[in-house]
Motif scaffolding. Sequence first.
Motif, PDB file in Angstrom:
ATOM      1  N   LEU A   1       0.977  -1.074   0.000  1.00  0.00           N
ATOM      2  CA  LEU A   1       0.000   0.000   0.000  1.00  0.00           C
ATOM      3  C   LEU A   1       1.000   1.099   0.000  1.00  0.00           C
ATOM      4  N   VAL A   2       1.891   1.561  -0.223  1.00  0.00           N
ATOM      5  CA  VAL A   2       3.093   2.275   0.031  1.00  0.00           C
ATOM      6  C   VAL A   2       2.909   3.540   0.854  1.00  0.00           C
ATOM      7  N   SER A   3       3.987   4.251   1.240  1.00  0.00           N
ATOM      8  CA  SER A   3       3.725   5.381   2.090  1.00  0.00           C
ATOM      9  C   SER A   3       4.339   6.691   1.701  1.00  0.00           C
ATOM     10  N   SER A   4       3.562   7.808   1.808  1.00  0.00           N
ATOM     11  CA  SER A   4       4.098   9.096   1.472  1.00  0.00           C
ATOM     12  C   SER A   4       3.564  10.204   2.327  1.00  0.00           C
ATOM     13  N   VAL A   5       4.425  11.136   2.712  1.00  0.00           N
ATOM     14  CA  VAL A   5       3.969  12.308   3.447  1.00  0.00           C
ATOM     15  C   VAL A   5       4.942  13.428   3.244  1.00  0.00           C
ATOM     16  N   ALA A   6       4.471  14.700   3.304  1.00  0.00           N
ATOM     17  CA  ALA A   6       5.429  15.773   3.234  1.00  0.00           C
ATOM     18  C   ALA A   6       4.978  16.900   4.101  1.00  0.00           C
ATOM     19  N   VAL A   7       5.946  17.529   4.755  1.00  0.00           N
ATOM     20  CA  VAL A   7       5.539  18.386   5.827  1.00  0.00           C
ATOM     21  C   VAL A   7       5.699  19.856   5.557  1.00  0.00           C
TER      22      VAL A   7
ATOM     23  N   GLU B   1      -0.938  11.175   8.158  1.00  0.00           N
ATOM     24  CA  GLU B   1      -0.698  11.533   6.754  1.00  0.00           C
ATOM     25  C   GLU B   1      -1.970  12.046   6.087  1.00  0.00           C
ATOM     26  N   LEU B   2      -3.071  11.348   6.277  1.00  0.00           N
ATOM     27  CA  LEU B   2      -4.328  11.780   5.665  1.00  0.00           C
ATOM     28  C   LEU B   2      -4.759  13.130   6.217  1.00  0.00           C
ATOM     29  N   SER B   3      -4.557  13.348   7.503  1.00  0.00           N
ATOM     30  CA  SER B   3      -4.885  14.654   8.099  1.00  0.00           C
ATOM     31  C   SER B   3      -4.039  15.754   7.468  1.00  0.00           C
ATOM     32  N   MET B   4      -2.772  15.465   7.217  1.00  0.00           N
ATOM     33  CA  MET B   4      -1.910  16.441   6.560  1.00  0.00           C
ATOM     34  C   MET B   4      -2.420  16.784   5.166  1.00  0.00           C
ATOM     35  N   PHE B   5      -2.903  15.772   4.458  1.00  0.00           N
ATOM     36  CA  PHE B   5      -3.472  16.023   3.134  1.00  0.00           C
ATOM     37  C   PHE B   5      -4.714  16.899   3.243  1.00  0.00           C
ATOM     38  N   GLU B   6      -5.593  16.551   4.165  1.00  0.00           N
ATOM     39  CA  GLU B   6      -6.841  17.306   4.315  1.00  0.00           C
ATOM     40  C   GLU B   6      -6.595  18.729   4.800  1.00  0.00           C
ATOM     41  N   ASN B   7      -5.481  18.935   5.511  1.00  0.00           N
ATOM     42  CA  ASN B   7      -5.131  20.275   5.993  1.00  0.00           C
ATOM     43  C   ASN B   7      -4.314  21.075   4.985  1.00  0.00           C
ATOM     44  N   GLY B   8      -4.036  20.481   3.829  1.00  0.00           N
ATOM     45  CA  GLY B   8      -3.284  21.185   2.800  1.00  0.00           C
ATOM     46  C   GLY B   8      -1.782  21.184   2.999  1.00  0.00           C
ATOM     47  N   GLU B   9      -1.286  20.359   3.918  1.00  0.00           N
ATOM     48  CA  GLU B   9       0.157  20.317   4.154  1.00  0.00           C
ATOM     49  C   GLU B   9       0.891  19.459   3.143  1.00  0.00           C
ATOM     50  N   ILE B  10       0.203  18.510   2.528  1.00  0.00           N
ATOM     51  CA  ILE B  10       0.771  17.701   1.464  1.00  0.00           C
ATOM     52  C   ILE B  10      -0.224  17.621   0.322  1.00  0.00           C
TER      53      ILE B  10
ATOM     54  N   TRP C   1      -0.630  14.862  -1.715  1.00  0.00           N
ATOM     55  CA  TRP C   1      -0.930  13.481  -2.113  1.00  0.00           C
ATOM     56  C   TRP C   1      -0.832  12.625  -0.865  1.00  0.00           C
ATOM     57  N   ALA C   2      -1.710  11.647  -0.712  1.00  0.00           N
ATOM     58  CA  ALA C   2      -1.619  10.715   0.415  1.00  0.00           C
ATOM     59  C   ALA C   2      -1.952   9.313  -0.063  1.00  0.00           C
ATOM     60  N   GLY C   3      -1.238   8.340   0.477  1.00  0.00           N
ATOM     61  CA  GLY C   3      -1.456   6.950   0.098  1.00  0.00           C
ATOM     62  C   GLY C   3      -0.409   6.447  -0.864  1.00  0.00           C
ATOM     63  N   ALA C   4      -0.776   5.419  -1.644  1.00  0.00           N
ATOM     64  CA  ALA C   4       0.153   4.804  -2.596  1.00  0.00           C
ATOM     65  C   ALA C   4       0.595   5.833  -3.647  1.00  0.00           C
ATOM     66  N   PRO C   5       1.751   5.630  -4.259  1.00  0.00           N
ATOM     67  CA  PRO C   5       2.612   4.457  -4.129  1.00  0.00           C
ATOM     68  C   PRO C   5       3.770   4.602  -3.143  1.00  0.00           C
ATOM     69  N   THR C   6       3.815   5.678  -2.371  1.00  0.00           N
ATOM     70  CA  THR C   6       4.898   5.787  -1.392  1.00  0.00           C
ATOM     71  C   THR C   6       4.404   5.660   0.036  1.00  0.00           C
ATOM     72  N   SER C   7       3.116   5.372   0.214  1.00  0.00           N
ATOM     73  CA  SER C   7       2.557   5.188   1.543  1.00  0.00           C
ATOM     74  C   SER C   7       1.249   4.422   1.434  1.00  0.00           C
ATOM     75  N   ALA C   8       0.410   4.545   2.441  1.00  0.00           N
ATOM     76  CA  ALA C   8      -0.879   3.845   2.442  1.00  0.00           C
ATOM     77  C   ALA C   8      -1.936   4.740   3.071  1.00  0.00           C
ATOM     78  N   LEU C   9      -3.161   4.530   2.659  1.00  0.00           N
ATOM     79  CA  LEU C   9      -4.278   5.218   3.298  1.00  0.00           C
ATOM     80  C   LEU C   9      -4.719   4.427   4.527  1.00  0.00           C
ATOM     81  N   PRO C  10      -5.173   5.122   5.574  1.00  0.00           N
ATOM     82  CA  PRO C  10      -5.700   4.387   6.732  1.00  0.00           C
ATOM     83  C   PRO C  10      -6.944   3.604   6.332  1.00  0.00           C
ATOM     84  N   THR C  11      -6.966   2.344   6.690  1.00  0.00           N
ATOM     85  CA  THR C  11      -8.057   1.484   6.216  1.00  0.00           C
ATOM     86  C   THR C  11      -9.429   1.945   6.709  1.00  0.00           C
ATOM     87  N   ASP C  12      -9.484   2.524   7.910  1.00  0.00           N
ATOM     88  CA  ASP C  12     -10.772   2.967   8.437  1.00  0.00           C
ATOM     89  C   ASP C  12     -11.360   4.135   7.652  1.00  0.00           C
ATOM     90  N   ALA C  13     -10.495   4.872   6.951  1.00  0.00           N
ATOM     91  CA  ALA C  13     -10.964   6.043   6.210  1.00  0.00           C
ATOM     92  C   ALA C  13     -11.426   5.703   4.801  1.00  0.00           C
TER      93      ALA C  13
END
Length: 552
Positions: free
Chosen positions: A8-14, A272-281, A283-295
């Motif tokens: 599910l790969v992982s990605s985040v940027a701050v 990571e998903l919160s960072m995406f929703e807050n405009g800090e990144i 892209w969230a999820g694959a191919p360098t990270s994963a999305l939280p399954t509950d979301a």
Amino acid sequence: MKKSVFALVSSVAVLGTALAGCGGGQQATTTEQKPAENTGQTQQPAAAPAEKKPQVLKLNLHSEPPTADPGLSEDTTSAAIIRATFDGLTRIGPDNKPQPSVAESYELSEDMLTYTFKLRDTKWANGEPLTAHDFEYAWKRALDPNTASNYAYQLYYVKNGEAYNKGKASRDEVGVKALDDKTLEVKLENPTPFFLELTAFPTYFPVNKALLESNPKWAGEAKTHLGNGPFKMESWEHKSKLVLVKNENYWDKDSVKLDRIEFAMVEDENTELSMFENGEIDWAGAPTSALPTDAIPALKEQNKITTQPIAGTYWYKFNVEKPPFNNVKIRKAFAYAIDRQSLIDNILQTGQIPATGAVPPSMALKPDGYFKDNDVETAKKLLEEGMKELGISKLPPITLSYNTSEAHQKIAAAIQDQWKKNLGVEVKLENKEWKVYLEDMHQGNFQVGRMGWLGDFNDPINFLELYRDKDGGNNDTRWEHPKYKELLIKSNTESDPEARKKILAEAEQILMDEMPIMPIYFYTNSWVQKENVKGVVIGGLGDVDWKWASVE
């Protein structure tokens, strides 16, 4: 290649968006001032055009890349950074086909055994000329047994590549040679239809000999890292942040629109998903990270999620040298006693397919698979027989290992429950940071361990050859089978596609009969992205390339 961190790969940027700076060197202009009509005021000069804002893409890597050295790379996280900072003879384009890159052209001999590549004028990121000698050095270095490259076998298609790697031929006998600075001759063991895909793979990328020999740790820090790709490394704050910037010395720099790529390294997918929703990144999820399954259900309901099938298999590996998994019936019992579809329906939720074979659907040798999912009765029978063969009435403690990730943890916990319910087995879960986890797998410090494999090129051999040799770089199972090995070697010289497919299917049957690995599901990539992010190329094999990306 490509062990995946999750698959599910992982990605985040701050970090914050770069500000546009003042431009210099503009030609001075004068504007004649005229009285404004019907006023006594002076008309002001027209405003200068707004300066173009730098294009910055912000992502997350989920975890520290184990290496940024193409000769040592073996996982998706490392490969993502390496593909951005290096370029091969060929590069996989947006159409998922290899296209000329450092090599502007090539000739192939009539017997399909000799490639002669003509290189264009290219440079390293520091401005030094890049030559055919850099490719020859890099390939032979990866094959050198002293390098201990786990991907050396990818170069076995080159004449005497395997023999040199195993100490049975000299370095000079390897079939790659720089005829001059702009000509690289490659001789193959056998005709290899997918060879131009291989030359777009990190193990085939060049490395700078002078730098490597002066500083063996060159690839571990931004200030000493040197590539030849679309981007170069500006900074690397380990386990925190990595920044790439456009490489002005790249031969095709006009195709590169991004000025910067900023990666954070956040392991928690919810963060990571919160960072995406807050405009800090972006892209969230694959191919360098994963999305939280509950979301995932909410993201699907909101039509925010993108899902793409990829040629990859999520599996568990058994250490066949450690009891009780030195017994094939016990390995098969554990493999048969899980409900793959329930994992997909209740945890993954993005269209994965239960895997009852090693080779993914896009290149399947036996589409219906080799065993039945959730076959509990057969599993119980096999476990009983296997324990009798080992002369035990109770299994030893079982440990299931995985690298840190919410999805891996949930899958492991569900399988732990299924093994308890279906086989009466107590299983301990153990998670580790990615780099440590990889090393422990290679050292055999596990009983059952999670891994994923995304295809390096579009052929079944790429999934099967992992387990050809007991001491193969990516074979952590310690399993080897003489007939299996014989079939894979035979497939290399079979020119009839259908006959070759039958040979490989027979090999996959042996792999599934012996079960050193336990296939669980075939991958899909899922992610969310901002609408203004364009041109990110995610290949059918799950790899990512930001060369053509833009932030509009």
